[in-house]
Design an enzyme around this catalytic site. Structure first.
Site, mmCIF file in Angstrom:
data_model
loop_
_atom_site.group_PDB
_atom_site.id
_atom_site.type_symbol
_atom_site.label_atom_id
_atom_site.label_comp_id
_atom_site.label_asym_id
_atom_site.label_seq_id
_atom_site.Cartn_x
_atom_site.Cartn_y
_atom_site.Cartn_z
ATOM 1 N N HIS A 73 0.615 -1.129 0.123
ATOM 2 C CA HIS A 73 -0.428 0.144 -0.145
ATOM 3 C C HIS A 73 0.501 1.597 -0.088
ATOM 4 O O HIS A 73 0.134 2.130 -0.205
ATOM 5 C CB HIS A 73 -0.864 0.237 1.391
ATOM 6 C CG HIS A 73 -2.111 -0.814 0.718
ATOM 7 N ND1 HIS A 73 -2.418 -0.970 0.313
ATOM 8 C CD2 HIS A 73 -2.526 -1.891 1.762
ATOM 9 C CE1 HIS A 73 -3.771 -2.096 0.101
ATOM 10 N NE2 HIS A 73 -3.105 -2.828 1.420
ATOM 11 N N ASP A 127 -2.691 -10.623 -2.559
ATOM 12 C CA ASP A 127 -3.361 -10.015 -0.915
ATOM 13 C C ASP A 127 -4.904 -9.680 -1.329
ATOM 14 O O ASP A 127 -5.600 -9.711 -2.489
ATOM 15 C CB ASP A 127 -2.825 -8.997 -0.256
ATOM 16 C CG ASP A 127 -2.972 -8.149 0.986
ATOM 17 O OD1 ASP A 127 -2.148 -9.029 1.861
ATOM 18 O OD2 ASP A 127 -3.689 -8.075 1.069
ATOM 19 N N ASP A 129 -4.801 -12.569 4.244
ATOM 20 C CA ASP A 129 -5.908 -11.987 4.814
ATOM 21 C C ASP A 129 -7.510 -12.590 4.037
ATOM 22 O O ASP A 129 -7.979 -11.593 4.066
ATOM 23 C CB ASP A 129 -5.263 -10.577 4.725
ATOM 24 C CG ASP A 129 -5.161 -9.940 3.788
ATOM 25 O OD1 ASP A 129 -4.364 -10.509 2.790
ATOM 26 O OD2 ASP A 129 -4.839 -8.800 3.299
ATOM 27 N N HIS A 166 -6.242 -7.183 -0.410
ATOM 28 C CA HIS A 166 -6.590 -6.142 -0.705
ATOM 29 C C HIS A 166 -6.347 -5.676 -1.811
ATOM 30 O O HIS A 166 -4.490 -6.007 -2.184
ATOM 31 C CB HIS A 166 -5.847 -4.661 0.588
ATOM 32 C CG HIS A 166 -6.412 -5.462 2.035
ATOM 33 N ND1 HIS A 166 -6.435 -6.145 3.107
ATOM 34 C CD2 HIS A 166 -7.798 -4.442 2.337
ATOM 35 C CE1 HIS A 166 -6.752 -6.157 4.089
ATOM 36 N NE2 HIS A 166 -8.117 -4.806 4.100
#
Length: 614
Positions: A427, A464, A552, A466
Site C-alpha cells: 500500500h 492479498d 488475509d 486488499h
C-alpha cells in the site's frame, strides 16, 4: 557395446501443473497438499511423491517381507508410467524388448542398462547423472534420474494404503488395475491402459516387474534403517518390485519382493522385467550420508530460501492491532513444528541501500519516516500506520530482505525464496505511508531486478485481499512490469482496483486488476489465475516473478471476508511457480503482505512454502 552418447541440452525441468491427485491417509482434519503431476523437459510425466511414513513389508505373507516395519521416506519424483521402448531408443540405446511396440514398456533389460538410460536422460536435460559407470555406485545427492529404492517403490505403490493392493484386499479387482497372468494373454501391453493407483501411478502392480536400485537380501528387513533405507551394501542380485504379465495375483501385491541375477548381462534378462525412473524432489537438501561419485557435472539449484530477522518483531504496533509481531512468531513456530524450517536456506537481510530506496520513494518521505520513528511519533502519515522507535530500522530491513532474496536467486544460491518480513509494503506510495505499510518492499525489489540485473520484464502477482494500490501506482505507465492483482472490491479498503484500471500510456494493459465480491473462495481465485493471469504472463514472458503474498483472504481471517483455503493458496503458488519455471528459469521471490488470523496465516504460509520447495 558403448552406450555413451553426446551430451546435449534440453533445459531444466518445466513444472507444468496437469492434475491434482488424491493423497494418502491422514489424521482427521489434517490437510496436506495432494501429490501433483509435473512434465519434464523431455516431455515425460512424473508424480511428485510427498514425504511421509508407512509400514513396509508384511508379517502375514512371504518370509522375505518380514518383519513389517515403519519406514520414513523423503519426497521424490517418480515416472507416472514405466519406461517405454520409444523413450529408450531416443538415446540411441539398443532396444532389447521381446514384445516390440513403441508404446509397450521396455523389457528384457538388465539392471546396468537401465542405469545407463537414467544417466543419458539426466544429461539430456542438463541434470547431474546419479550413476558412476565404473563402480555403479549411485549418488543420491545428484539431481538426475535413478532407479527407485525398494522402500520408495513400495511407498509409491501403496499410495497411502495399508492393504494388499492399493485398491484393497480383493484380488478379483486386480484385472482392472494390472496386466498379469489372468488377463495379459501372455504378453505386455501399452502403458496406462489399466486404472492408476490413488497417487496417479500406472502399472505398479503389473505389465512388467521393475528394477530397484537396491541389492537383494531375503533377511534385510530385520536390520534395515527407518529413514530412507537403501538396501544392503552389496549383493549378487538386484531387487525387482511389482507384478508382470506372467505373474500370479499373489505376486502383484504391494509388499511382494523378488530379485534377478541379470545385473549386467542382457542374455540373462527376462522379457517380464522393465523399470521406471525417479529423481530427488528439487526442494530437498542433499542427504548428509550420501556421497557424490561424480565430481563434475551441472549441479541444479533446488532449494528454497527463507528471509527472517528478529528486527521485524521490533516494529511495534498498538495493542490489539492485527498487524502484530505475533504474525511472524506464528509462521516460524508452524514451520518448525512441521519440520520445514530446518530444510529452508536461511538468508540474512540487510538494510536497503539509499539508492534502491529512492528508486521508488521520495527523499522527503524517507526522511519523514526516519524522523517520525526517532522522535517517538505514534503514527506515520495516517492513523492506520502505527510506528515505534525501531519501525524505521525494521522497514529498511524488510525492503533489504527482499533484495537479499533476489540476490540469492540470481546468484544461484537458492531456486526461490519466501520473505517473512514486516512491516508489509504494497500500500505504500512514493511519498506516503498507508495501510500498515512504510516502504513498498515488492516494488523496490522490481526496480532492483531491472536496474542491477538488467532483467527488463518483471511480473508482480498480488493475491492479498486488499488491492496493492501503491505497487500498481508505481508501475501504472510501465510496460516492463506486469502487475496482476486479485482482491476484494468494491466497498473495501483502499477503494482502488477496479477492472477498468488497466494502466496508462505505454503501460496500458500491463495492469490486470481482478475484483471479486465478498465471500469469494478458491474456485473464484483460481479462475482468475487461469483465465487472466496465466495467458497474460505467458505472453509477457517475465524474467522474474515477485509475489505479494498476503494471506488475509483466508476463510478464517479477521479482516478479509473471503473464503480461500490453504489449499487454494497452494494452488495459486503452483500457478505462479509454473509461470516462473516456464518464462524465467524458476526465478521467484515471495514477500509476506497481509494475513491476520494467526492459525490460518501460519497454515497458508506452510502450504505456500511446501509448493515452493517442490
Amino acid at each position: 557395446m558403448s552406450y555413451r552418447v553426446a551430451r546435449f541440452t534440453a533445459g531444466l525441468f518445466c513444472l507444468v501443473l496437469l492434475l491434482p491427485i488424491t493423497s494418502g491417509c491422514r489424521r482427521k482434519n489434517e490437510r496436506a497438499p495432494a501429490p501433483q503431476i509435473v512434465k519434464t523437459a523431455g516431455g515425460l510425466e512424473m508424480v511428485v511423491i510427498p514425504a511421509g511414513s508407512f509400514v513396509m513389508g508384511s508379517d502375514g505373507d512371504e518370509p522375505d517381507e518380514r518383519p513389517a516395519h515403519m519406514v520414513s521416506i523423503s519426497a521424490f519424483w517418480m515416472d507416472r508410467y514405466e519406461v517405454v521402448q520409444s523413450q529408450f531408443r531416443k538415446f540411441q540405446l539398443s532396444d532389447p524388448s521381446h514384445f516390440k511396440d513403441p508404446t509397450n514398456p521396455l523389457e528384457q533389460i538388465n539392471w546396468t542398462d537401465a542405469a545407463i538410460y537414467c544417466n543419458e536422460r539426466s544429461l539430456a536435460e542438463g541434470l547431474e547423472p546419479c550413476y558412476d559407470e565404473q563402480t555403479w555406485r549411485c549418488s543420491f545427492d545428484a539431481n538426475g534420474y535413478r532407479l527407485p529404492t525398494e522402500a520408495e517403490w513400495e511407498y509409491a505403490c501403496r499410495a497411502g494404503t495399508s492393504t494388499k493392493y492399493s485398491f484393497g484386499n480383493d484380488s478379483r479387482k486386480l484385472k482392472d488395475h494390472a496386466w498379469f497372468a489372468e488377463n495379459a494373454g501372455g504378453k505386455t501391453h501399452p502403458i496406462g491402459k489399466r486404472k492408476p493407483n490413488p497417487w496417479g501411478l500406472y502399472d505398479m502392480n503389473g505389465n512388467v516387474a521393475e528394477w530397484c536400485n537396491d541389492y537383494y537380501s531375503g533377511s534385510y528387513y530385520a536390520g534395515s534403517g527407518e529413514k530412507d533405507p537403501r538396501g544392503p551394501a552389496k549383493g549378487k542380485e538386484r531387487v525387482l518390485r511389482g507384478g508382470a504379465w506372467n505373474s500370479s495375483a499373489e505376486s502383484c501385491r504391494s509388499s511382494y519382493r523378488s530379485s534377478d541375477p541379470s545385473i549386467d548381462d542382457t542374455c540373462l534378462a527376462s522379457d517380464a522385467i522393465g523399470f521406471r525412473c525417479v529423481r530427488k524432489a528439487p526442494g530437498d537438501n542433499p542427504s548428509p550420508q550420501a556421497k557424490n561419485p561424480t565430481a563434475d557435472g551441472p549441479a541444479a539449484v533446488s532449494r528454497t530460501g527463507f528471509v527472517y530477522d528478529d528486527i521485524y518483531l521490533e516494529h511495534k504496533t498498538t495493542a490489539g492491532h492485527p498487524e502484530s509481531p505475533q504474525r511472524l512468531v506464528a509462521i516460524t513456530d508452524r514451520l518448525k513444528s512441521k519440520g520445514l524450517y530446518e530444510r529452508l536456506v536461511k538468508l540474512a537481510p540487510r538494510p536497503v541501500a539509499r539508492q534502491w530506496l529512492t528508486a521508488l520513494h521520495t527523499v522527503e518521505y524517507i526522511e519523514r519516516a526516519k524522523r517520525s520513528c526517532e522522535q517517538g511519533a505514534g503514527y506515520l502519515d495516517c492513523g492506520d500506520v502505527p510506528i515505534s522507535a525501531k519501525s524505521y530500522e525494521a522497514a529498511l530491513m524488510a525492503a533489504g530482505g527482499v533484495l537479499s532474496a533476489i540476490d540469492a536467486v540470481m546468484e544461484g544460491k537458492v531456486a526461490n525464496a519466501f520473505c517473512a518480513v514486516r512491516p508489509p509494503g504494497h500500500h505504500a506510495l512514493a511519498d506516503r505511508a498507508l495501510g500498515f505499510c512504510i516502504f513498498n518492499n515488492v516494488a523496490i525489489g522490481a526496480r532492483y531486478i531491472q536496474k542491477k540485473y538488467k532483467l527488463a520484464k518483471v511480473l508482480i502477482v498480488d493475491w492479498d485481499v486488499h488491492h496493492g494500490n501503491g505497487t500498481n501506482a508505481a508501475f501504472y505507465d510501465d510496460p516492463n512490469v506486469l502487475y496482476f492483482s486479485v482482491h476484494r472490491y468494491p466497498f473495501f479498503y483502499p477503494g482502488t482496483g477496479s477492472a477498468a484500471e488497466k494502466g496508462s500510456g505505454a503501460g496500458l494493459n500491463y495492469s490486470i486488476n481482478v475484483p471479486l465480491p465478498a465471500g469469494s473462495g478458491d474456485a473464484d481465485y483460481l479462475k482468475a489465475f487461469e483465465e487472466k493471469l496465466r495467458p497474460a504472463a505467458i505472453a509477457f514472458r517475465p524474467g522474474f516473478v515477485l509475489v505479494s503474498a498476503g494471506f488475509d483472504a483466508h476463510e478464517d481471517d479477521l479482516l478479509g471476508g473471503m473464503r480461500v483455503t490453504s489449499e487454494g493458496f497452494a494452488e495459486m503458488t503452483r500457478i505462479a511457480k509454473s509461470i516462473a519455471d516456464e518464462c524465467g528459469q524458476g526465478r521467484l521471490v515471495s514477500v509476506l503482505e497481509g494475513g491476520y488470523g494467526l492459525d490460518g496465516l501460519a497454515e497458508s504460509v506452510e502450504a505456500h512454502i511446501r509448493v515452493l520447495m517442490m
